[in-house]
Design a protein around this motif. Structure first.
Motif, PDB file in Angstrom:
ATOM      1  N   PRO A  94      16.922 -15.859  29.068  1.00 12.75           N
ATOM      2  CA  PRO A  94      16.027 -14.706  30.244  1.00 12.75           C
ATOM      3  C   PRO A  94      15.420 -14.253  29.857  1.00 12.75           C
ATOM      4  O   PRO A  94      14.742 -14.227  29.101  1.00 12.75           O
ATOM      5  CB  PRO A  94      17.379 -14.023  31.147  1.00 12.75           C
ATOM      6  CG  PRO A  94      18.087 -14.217  29.713  1.00 12.75           C
ATOM      7  CD  PRO A  94      17.872 -14.937  29.032  1.00 12.75           C
ATOM      8  N   LEU A  95      13.986 -14.606  31.047  1.00 11.77           N
ATOM      9  CA  LEU A  95      12.650 -14.156  31.370  1.00 11.77           C
ATOM     10  C   LEU A  95      12.496 -13.004  32.214  1.00 11.77           C
ATOM     11  O   LEU A  95      12.831 -13.195  33.483  1.00 11.77           O
ATOM     12  CB  LEU A  95      10.928 -15.216  30.839  1.00 11.77           C
ATOM     13  CG  LEU A  95      11.448 -15.627  29.588  1.00 11.77           C
ATOM     14  CD1 LEU A  95      10.955 -17.131  30.145  1.00 11.77           C
ATOM     15  CD2 LEU A  95      11.273 -15.627  28.936  1.00 11.77           C
ATOM     16  N   ARG A  96      11.497 -11.781  31.810  1.00 11.81           N
ATOM     17  CA  ARG A  96      10.948 -11.031  32.636  1.00 11.81           C
ATOM     18  C   ARG A  96       9.860 -11.805  33.742  1.00 11.81           C
ATOM     19  O   ARG A  96       8.484 -12.425  33.663  1.00 11.81           O
ATOM     20  CB  ARG A  96      10.588  -9.761  32.378  1.00 11.81           C
ATOM     21  CG  ARG A  96      10.691  -8.660  33.455  1.00 11.81           C
ATOM     22  CD  ARG A  96      10.484  -7.341  33.635  1.00 11.81           C
ATOM     23  NE  ARG A  96      11.071  -7.184  32.331  1.00 11.81           N
ATOM     24  CZ  ARG A  96      12.204  -6.500  32.740  1.00 11.81           C
ATOM     25  NH1 ARG A  96      12.592  -6.408  33.539  1.00 11.81           N
ATOM     26  NH2 ARG A  96      13.720  -6.708  31.199  1.00 11.81           N
ATOM     27  N   TRP A  97       9.852 -12.173  35.558  1.00 13.49           N
ATOM     28  CA  TRP A  97       9.316 -12.525  35.790  1.00 13.49           C
ATOM     29  C   TRP A  97       9.071 -11.480  37.092  1.00 13.49           C
ATOM     30  O   TRP A  97       9.603 -11.379  37.775  1.00 13.49           O
ATOM     31  CB  TRP A  97       9.804 -14.098  36.600  1.00 13.49           C
ATOM     32  CG  TRP A  97      10.663 -14.968  35.717  1.00 13.49           C
ATOM     33  CD1 TRP A  97      12.111 -15.423  34.964  1.00 13.49           C
ATOM     34  CD2 TRP A  97       9.613 -16.369  35.177  1.00 13.49           C
ATOM     35  NE1 TRP A  97      12.262 -15.911  34.731  1.00 13.49           N
ATOM     36  CE2 TRP A  97      10.854 -16.889  34.928  1.00 13.49           C
ATOM     37  CE3 TRP A  97       8.592 -16.469  34.743  1.00 13.49           C
ATOM     38  CZ2 TRP A  97      10.906 -18.077  33.389  1.00 13.49           C
ATOM     39  CZ3 TRP A  97       8.449 -17.789  34.067  1.00 13.49           C
ATOM     40  CH2 TRP A  97       9.143 -18.044  33.674  1.00 13.49           C
ATOM     41  N   ARG A  98       7.735 -12.136  37.933  1.00  8.12           N
ATOM     42  CA  ARG A  98       7.263 -11.139  38.878  1.00  8.12           C
ATOM     43  C   ARG A  98       5.768 -12.017  39.085  1.00  8.12           C
ATOM     44  O   ARG A  98       5.274 -12.587  38.782  1.00  8.12           O
ATOM     45  CB  ARG A  98       5.699 -10.036  37.914  1.00  8.12           C
ATOM     46  CG  ARG A  98       7.020  -9.247  36.977  1.00  8.12           C
ATOM     47  CD  ARG A  98       5.630  -7.883  36.028  1.00  8.12           C
ATOM     48  NE  ARG A  98       6.164  -7.315  35.863  1.00  8.12           N
ATOM     49  CZ  ARG A  98       6.420  -6.785  34.121  1.00  8.12           C
ATOM     50  NH1 ARG A  98       6.143  -8.268  33.478  1.00  8.12           N
ATOM     51  NH2 ARG A  98       7.340  -6.303  32.891  1.00  8.12           N
ATOM     52  N   LEU A 118       4.489 -16.407  40.725  1.00  9.55           N
ATOM     53  CA  LEU A 118       3.869 -15.695  39.984  1.00  9.55           C
ATOM     54  C   LEU A 118       2.697 -15.203  39.379  1.00  9.55           C
ATOM     55  O   LEU A 118       1.485 -15.941  40.267  1.00  9.55           O
ATOM     56  CB  LEU A 118       4.854 -17.182  38.955  1.00  9.55           C
ATOM     57  CG  LEU A 118       6.083 -17.551  38.955  1.00  9.55           C
ATOM     58  CD1 LEU A 118       6.585 -18.740  37.525  1.00  9.55           C
ATOM     59  CD2 LEU A 118       6.918 -16.028  38.772  1.00  9.55           C
ATOM     60  N   GLU A 119       2.684 -13.824  39.000  1.00 10.74           N
ATOM     61  CA  GLU A 119       1.743 -13.594  38.702  1.00 10.74           C
ATOM     62  C   GLU A 119       2.074 -13.177  37.082  1.00 10.74           C
ATOM     63  O   GLU A 119       0.568 -12.630  36.286  1.00 10.74           O
ATOM     64  CB  GLU A 119       1.913 -12.454  39.387  1.00 10.74           C
ATOM     65  CG  GLU A 119       0.985 -12.236  40.884  1.00 10.74           C
ATOM     66  CD  GLU A 119       1.176 -10.937  41.480  1.00 10.74           C
ATOM     67  OE1 GLU A 119       2.239  -9.534  40.844  1.00 10.74           O
ATOM     68  OE2 GLU A 119       0.594 -10.538  42.185  1.00 10.74           O
ATOM     69  N   GLN A 120       3.117 -12.830  36.490  1.00  8.62           N
ATOM     70  CA  GLN A 120       3.413 -12.276  35.168  1.00  8.62           C
ATOM     71  C   GLN A 120       4.048 -13.297  34.697  1.00  8.62           C
ATOM     72  O   GLN A 120       5.849 -13.232  35.315  1.00  8.62           O
ATOM     73  CB  GLN A 120       2.957 -10.730  35.059  1.00  8.62           C
ATOM     74  CG  GLN A 120       3.342 -10.697  33.506  1.00  8.62           C
ATOM     75  CD  GLN A 120       2.946  -9.478  33.008  1.00  8.62           C
ATOM     76  OE1 GLN A 120       3.719  -8.812  33.505  1.00  8.62           O
ATOM     77  NE2 GLN A 120       1.995  -8.901  33.059  1.00  8.62           N
ATOM     78  N   ALA A 121       4.816 -13.620  33.388  1.00 10.79           N
ATOM     79  CA  ALA A 121       5.710 -14.092  32.788  1.00 10.79           C
ATOM     80  C   ALA A 121       6.149 -12.671  31.401  1.00 10.79           C
ATOM     81  O   ALA A 121       5.457 -12.862  30.937  1.00 10.79           O
ATOM     82  CB  ALA A 121       5.875 -14.718  32.406  1.00 10.79           C
ATOM     83  N   GLU A 122       7.254 -12.467  31.234  1.00 16.10           N
ATOM     84  CA  GLU A 122       7.565 -11.683  29.992  1.00 16.10           C
ATOM     85  C   GLU A 122       8.769 -12.078  29.108  1.00 16.10           C
ATOM     86  O   GLU A 122       9.413 -12.219  29.229  1.00 16.10           O
ATOM     87  CB  GLU A 122       7.694 -10.648  30.180  1.00 16.10           C
ATOM     88  CG  GLU A 122       7.485  -9.492  29.675  1.00 16.10           C
ATOM     89  CD  GLU A 122       7.896  -8.408  29.696  1.00 16.10           C
ATOM     90  OE1 GLU A 122       8.227  -7.141  29.027  1.00 16.10           O
ATOM     91  OE2 GLU A 122       6.909  -7.528  31.077  1.00 16.10           O
ATOM     92  N   ASP A 123       8.059 -12.138  27.676  1.00  8.76           N
ATOM     93  CA  ASP A 123       8.959 -12.824  26.641  1.00  8.76           C
ATOM     94  C   ASP A 123       9.097 -12.145  25.858  1.00  8.76           C
ATOM     95  O   ASP A 123       8.377 -11.000  25.779  1.00  8.76           O
ATOM     96  CB  ASP A 123       9.029 -14.283  26.418  1.00  8.76           C
ATOM     97  CG  ASP A 123       7.301 -14.168  26.199  1.00  8.76           C
ATOM     98  OD1 ASP A 123       7.046 -13.448  25.472  1.00  8.76           O
ATOM     99  OD2 ASP A 123       7.380 -16.011  25.509  1.00  8.76           O
ATOM    100  N   ALA A 124      10.075 -12.534  24.491  1.00 10.92           N
ATOM    101  CA  ALA A 124       9.726 -11.493  23.527  1.00 10.92           C
ATOM    102  C   ALA A 124       8.663 -11.193  23.129  1.00 10.92           C
ATOM    103  O   ALA A 124       8.519 -10.023  22.322  1.00 10.92           O
ATOM    104  CB  ALA A 124      10.528 -12.331  22.443  1.00 10.92           C
TER     105      ALA A 124
END
Length: 170
Positions: A94-98, A118-124
């Motif tokens: 899972p990723l954090r999607w903004r 999408l504006e941003q995706a956050e992974d590890a």
């Protein structure tokens, strides 16, 4: 010559292949096109048909190379599909999607569908800029369908979700 257009199609394909093998600036492809077209017209004026056809084929190749380079430059560098394909974004978990909701939620028999710009995706590795789209499916049952998220078009949202590539168009 029974199929004269075949030669121009082959020249266009050769230009696309050359553009992908050795990308150059669009101005270089445009210059090659203009020079080949000019020489082709001059050779036609002097009734050198075979040489004019050769320069016409060179011009078609240049158009193919220009088309390839222009198409590649139209896709933003932070496109999420390219980041996934290049391995810069790991979608195995899972990723954090903004991003912003494109449209109002769509109620379906199995739940609700949201479409996100999408504006941003956050992974590890941390957050990174991302452009493109993401379709979110909120699967419903009797317990969670009573109070679905009250998001509307234009809302900025953040979700934790596992992304999958679509199997077909959209």
């Amino acid at each position: 010559m029974k199929l004269p257009a075949v030669w121009f199609a082959v020249a266009l394909a050769a230009g696309i292949a050359a553009g992908s093998a050795r990308p150059a600036r669009p101005a270089a492809w445009l210059m090659i096109f203009c020079v080949a077209l000019l020489f082709g017209i001059l050779l036609l004026l002097f009734r050198r048909l075979a040489a004019a056809v050769c320069f016409a084929l060179i011009a078609w190749s240049a158009i193919g190379g220009l088309a390839y380079v222009m198409e590649k430059s139209s896709v933003p560098a932070d496109n999420v599909a390219h980041q996934i394909a290049d391995g810069h974004l790991d979608v195995n978990g899972p990723l954090r999607w903004r991003g912003l909701l494109r449209s109002d939620p769509l109620r379906l028999p199995w739940g609700i569908r949201y479409e996100l710009d999408l504006e941003q995706a956050e992974d590890a590795q941390g957050p990174r800029r991302a452009s493109g789209g993401l379709r979110l499916n909120y699967y419903a049952n009797e317990n969670n369908m009573e109070n679905p998220p009250a998001w509307r078009a234009g809302d900025r949202i953040e979700v934790l979700a596992i992304a999958h590539e679509p199997r077909n168009y959209l």
